[in-house]
Motif scaffolding. Structure first.
Motif, PDB file in Angstrom:
ATOM      1  N   VAL A   1      34.456  49.316  45.923  1.00  0.00           N
ATOM      2  CA  VAL A   1      34.842  48.032  45.340  1.00  0.00           C
ATOM      3  C   VAL A   1      36.278  47.699  45.743  1.00  0.00           C
ATOM      4  O   VAL A   1      37.181  48.520  45.590  1.00  0.00           O
ATOM      5  CB  VAL A   1      34.694  48.079  43.805  1.00  0.00           C
ATOM      6  N   LYS A   2      36.456  46.492  46.241  1.00  0.00           N
ATOM      7  CA  LYS A   2      37.774  46.069  46.731  1.00  0.00           C
ATOM      8  C   LYS A   2      38.582  45.289  45.703  1.00  0.00           C
ATOM      9  O   LYS A   2      39.808  45.251  45.764  1.00  0.00           O
ATOM     10  CB  LYS A   2      37.608  45.184  47.976  1.00  0.00           C
ATOM     11  N   ARG A   3      37.914  44.618  44.777  1.00  0.00           N
ATOM     12  CA  ARG A   3      38.608  43.773  43.802  1.00  0.00           C
ATOM     13  C   ARG A   3      38.108  44.098  42.406  1.00  0.00           C
ATOM     14  O   ARG A   3      36.908  44.211  42.182  1.00  0.00           O
ATOM     15  CB  ARG A   3      38.401  42.294  44.123  1.00  0.00           C
ATOM     16  N   TYR A   4      39.065  44.218  41.474  1.00  0.00           N
ATOM     17  CA  TYR A   4      38.763  44.642  40.111  1.00  0.00           C
ATOM     18  C   TYR A   4      39.181  43.573  39.104  1.00  0.00           C
ATOM     19  O   TYR A   4      39.942  42.654  39.425  1.00  0.00           O
ATOM     20  CB  TYR A   4      39.481  45.950  39.805  1.00  0.00           C
ATOM     21  N   ASP A   5      38.697  43.734  37.899  1.00  0.00           N
ATOM     22  CA  ASP A   5      39.119  42.879  36.794  1.00  0.00           C
ATOM     23  C   ASP A   5      40.500  43.363  36.343  1.00  0.00           C
ATOM     24  O   ASP A   5      40.611  44.446  35.749  1.00  0.00           O
ATOM     25  CB  ASP A   5      38.104  42.973  35.652  1.00  0.00           C
ATOM     26  N   PRO A   6      41.555  42.604  36.618  1.00  0.00           N
ATOM     27  CA  PRO A   6      42.909  43.092  36.315  1.00  0.00           C
ATOM     28  C   PRO A   6      43.192  43.224  34.826  1.00  0.00           C
ATOM     29  O   PRO A   6      44.193  43.842  34.440  1.00  0.00           O
ATOM     30  CB  PRO A   6      43.820  42.038  36.969  1.00  0.00           C
ATOM     31  N   SER A   7      42.338  42.646  33.979  1.00  0.00           N
ATOM     32  CA  SER A   7      42.567  42.736  32.540  1.00  0.00           C
ATOM     33  C   SER A   7      42.100  44.066  31.961  1.00  0.00           C
ATOM     34  O   SER A   7      42.432  44.405  30.825  1.00  0.00           O
ATOM     35  CB  SER A   7      41.846  41.590  31.814  1.00  0.00           C
ATOM     36  N   VAL A   8      41.321  44.816  32.743  1.00  0.00           N
ATOM     37  CA  VAL A   8      40.784  46.095  32.263  1.00  0.00           C
ATOM     38  C   VAL A   8      41.744  47.220  32.633  1.00  0.00           C
ATOM     39  O   VAL A   8      42.010  47.457  33.816  1.00  0.00           O
ATOM     40  CB  VAL A   8      39.388  46.375  32.847  1.00  0.00           C
ATOM     41  N   LYS A   9      42.258  47.914  31.643  1.00  0.00           N
ATOM     42  CA  LYS A   9      43.167  49.030  31.865  1.00  0.00           C
ATOM     43  C   LYS A   9      42.544  50.306  31.303  1.00  0.00           C
ATOM     44  O   LYS A   9      42.053  50.321  30.172  1.00  0.00           O
ATOM     45  CB  LYS A   9      44.524  48.778  31.195  1.00  0.00           C
ATOM     46  N   ILE A  10      42.571  51.347  32.083  1.00  0.00           N
ATOM     47  CA  ILE A  10      42.065  52.646  31.646  1.00  0.00           C
ATOM     48  C   ILE A  10      43.199  53.358  30.907  1.00  0.00           C
ATOM     49  O   ILE A  10      44.310  53.474  31.431  1.00  0.00           O
ATOM     50  CB  ILE A  10      41.593  53.483  32.840  1.00  0.00           C
TER      51      ILE A  10
END
Length: 220
Positions: free
Chosen positions: A28-37
């Motif tokens: 996966v090249k692009r992620y949901d930036p609002s999701v933080k682990i």
């Protein structure tokens, strides 16, 4: 994480569909930036990943988890054409191989004895057999060992991440000659292995073709 907790996690693995984890993995090249682990969950992911095998259990993998805006800003100019992953991922994990991992041999094998995984005499025999060879191994040969072992932990990390509900992308195109020092590591000791982006996919990754087994395998 305690050994008891790790055993509980192993017992819970049947809740995940192994084939869906393996066959459904995508780069996966692009992620949901609002999701933080969270750091707690990231530590769990890393600890589960380190159940991967390694030569004489030296576990030469080392991780730098790059999650802060400052850390990502430092990584961005080194990441070449992988800016989307740096910008949108929950974290970028820089994986290194420790050329001096044998320094931990006594600690690792002493814990093996304490935990009842092996008797003292076996520990003594094994250390006497491999420790001098590791300490005197030519640099090129040691590099091969740590790259192979660290490659195993990278694949396991990506599968563990998927079991936790996240996606990843293994990245080999970055400034390997600069990354160790950029993050305060001794570049002669810590060999760059891979960058792995991790987060929640913003869109599903593309499937990719694999060569048939008969092309890549032979039986003798």
């Amino acid at each position: 994480m305690t050994e008891t907790k790790l055993m509980e996690n192993e017992q819970n693995l049947n809740q995940n569909d192994f084939y869906q984890i393996v066959l459904g993995r995508r780069s996966v090249k692009r992620y949901d930036p609002s999701v933080k682990i969270t750091r707690k969950e990231m530590a769990e992911i890393l600890e589960e990943a380190t159940r991967a095998p390694s030569s004489v259990n030296m576990q030469p993998w080392r991780f730098v988890v790059i999650e802060t805006p400052e850390g990502k800003a430092k990584l961005a100019p080194l990441a070449r054409f992988n800016q989307d992953q740096v910008e949108t991922s929950s974290a970028m994990i820089a994986v290194f191989g420790d050329m001096n991992s044998v320094e931990y041999a006594e600690d690792i094998y002493s814990r093996q004895v304490e935990l009842g995984y092996m008797p003292q005499e076996v520990k003594d025999q094994l250390l006497a057999a491999f420790k001098p060879a590791y300490e005197n191994m030519p640099e090129r040969d040691m590099r091969d060992v740590v790259l192979i072992d660290s490659g195993l932990v990278c694949m396991q990390l990506m599968l563990v991440a998927r079991a936790h509900g996240y996606d990843t992308n293994p990245i080999g195109g970055y400034e390997k000659d600069e990354i160790a020092e950029a993050f305060g590591l001794d570049k002669d000791r810590y060999v760059p292995v891979m960058l792995i982006s991790i987060g929640k996919a913003a869109s599903e990754g593309y499937p990719s073709y694999r060569l048939p087994v008969e092309t890549v395998s032979s039986w003798v």
